[in-house]
Design a protein around this motif. Structure first.
Motif, mmCIF file in Angstrom:
data_model
loop_
_atom_site.group_PDB
_atom_site.id
_atom_site.type_symbol
_atom_site.label_atom_id
_atom_site.label_comp_id
_atom_site.label_asym_id
_atom_site.label_seq_id
_atom_site.Cartn_x
_atom_site.Cartn_y
_atom_site.Cartn_z
ATOM 1 N N THR A 36 -54.440 -7.210 -32.002
ATOM 2 C CA THR A 36 -55.588 -6.585 -32.647
ATOM 3 C C THR A 36 -56.255 -5.600 -31.702
ATOM 4 N N CYS A 37 -57.125 -4.772 -32.257
ATOM 5 C CA CYS A 37 -57.855 -3.773 -31.478
ATOM 6 C C CYS A 37 -59.137 -4.360 -30.896
ATOM 7 N N ASP A 39 -58.982 -7.720 -29.248
ATOM 8 C CA ASP A 39 -58.665 -8.967 -28.551
ATOM 9 C C ASP A 39 -58.848 -8.876 -27.040
ATOM 10 N N ILE A 41 -57.193 -7.313 -24.775
ATOM 11 C CA ILE A 41 -55.996 -7.155 -23.949
ATOM 12 C C ILE A 41 -55.172 -5.980 -24.492
ATOM 13 N N ASN A 43 -51.951 -4.701 -25.825
ATOM 14 C CA ASN A 43 -50.756 -5.262 -26.424
ATOM 15 C C ASN A 43 -50.296 -4.361 -27.570
ATOM 16 N N GLU A 46 -50.603 -0.294 -28.003
ATOM 17 C CA GLU A 46 -51.790 0.233 -27.338
ATOM 18 C C GLU A 46 -51.423 0.851 -25.986
ATOM 19 N N ASP A 50 -57.126 -2.351 -26.088
ATOM 20 C CA ASP A 50 -57.667 -2.168 -27.437
ATOM 21 C C ASP A 50 -57.878 -0.694 -27.802
HETATM 22 CA CA LIG Z 1 -55.425 -5.322 -28.101
#
Ligand SMILES: [Ca+2]
Ligand SMILES: [Ca+2]
Length: 238
Positions: A36-37, A39, A41, A43, A46, A50
């Motif tokens: 998710t944007c 969270d 971190i 990932n 990205e 985020d």
């Molecule tokens: Ca993220």
């Protein structure tokens, strides 16, 4: 919250069954990766924490909210710096719109003066300053683009914007090509000085026919450019 990806392995492989039961594997496989944007971190796709990918641009700490006012005008580097002779005119230039800098638009608070007229005075003064008293007078009659002083100063002031050709090569100046964009490695100050001091064929103040004024003696693009914006070139190590 944006759910970007959901990974759920669906198959219980025979090898896995040897090690643990399918029921155990279900528990194992039910570890769901939610990207998710929000969270905290980096990932998924990205490019920062985020941000980037599907999360919107990474602002690197910059805050673009609120109301903005124009504090600077810099379509082509060096124009205001070279041709506006004092701080008052430089500030007036920085706060003006490009469309308000033609010979038809007096500078606010400066009587009938216009930026092209101010630039003509600066240009004439530069040529007088660098004139060799032992040689016939040199005046700005034309530059390498064939512009006389009236056309050139109007061009400088009233079209000081970064122009981009949607098709064809991108270049501030390359060969016969002028102002079709700008690459990081373009030596824009030398190009500006060439138009100012080069004369019709680029040799007027080239270090042979007078002092060398067609270059600032600083190379461009000979060191790595940093990322992200503003893509500054690494300082020269002494
Ligand atoms: Ca993220
Ligand atoms: Ca240069």
């Amino acid at each position: 919250m944006t759910l970007k990806k959901l990974y759920i392995p669906l198959v219980c492989f025979g090898l896995a069954a040897i090690l643990f039961s399918c029921e155990d594997a279900d528990d194992f496989n039910n570890v769901i990766e939610q990207v998710t944007c929000t969270d905290g971190i980096q990932n998924g796709e990205e490019t920062g924490i985020d941000c980037g990918g599907e999360c919107g641009p990474c602002l690197n700490g910059l805050d673009f909210s609120g109301l903005y006012v124009q504090e600077d005008a810099l379509g082509r580097p060096g124009i205001n710096l070279v041709y506006s002779p004092n701080a008052a005119l430089q500030n007036a230039y920085n706060h003006s719109a490009t469309s308000d800098r033609s010979s038809l638009s007096p500078i606010q608070g400066m009587g009938q003066a216009t930026f092209p007229s101010v630039f003509q005075t600066s240009l004439t003064d530069y040529y007088a300053f660098y004139q060799d008293p032992n040689l016939p007078e040199i005046t700005f009659d034309a530059n390498v683009l064939g512009q006389d002083i009236t056309v050139f100063t109007e061009f400088l002031a009233a079209s000081d914007a970064l122009q981009v050709a949607p098709e064809g090569p991108t270049s501030f100046h390359s060969g016969d090509l002028w102002f079709t964009g700008r690459r990081l490695s373009d030596d824009v100050m030398d190009d500006t000085l060439l138009l100012l001091f080069g004369g019709p064929d680029g040799t007027r103040f080239d270090g042979v026919n007078g002092p060398k004024l067609i270059s600032d003696q600083v190379d461009s693009g000979d060191r790595n450019f940093g990322l992200p914006f503003p893509y500054l070139e690494a300082p020269l190590q002494q």
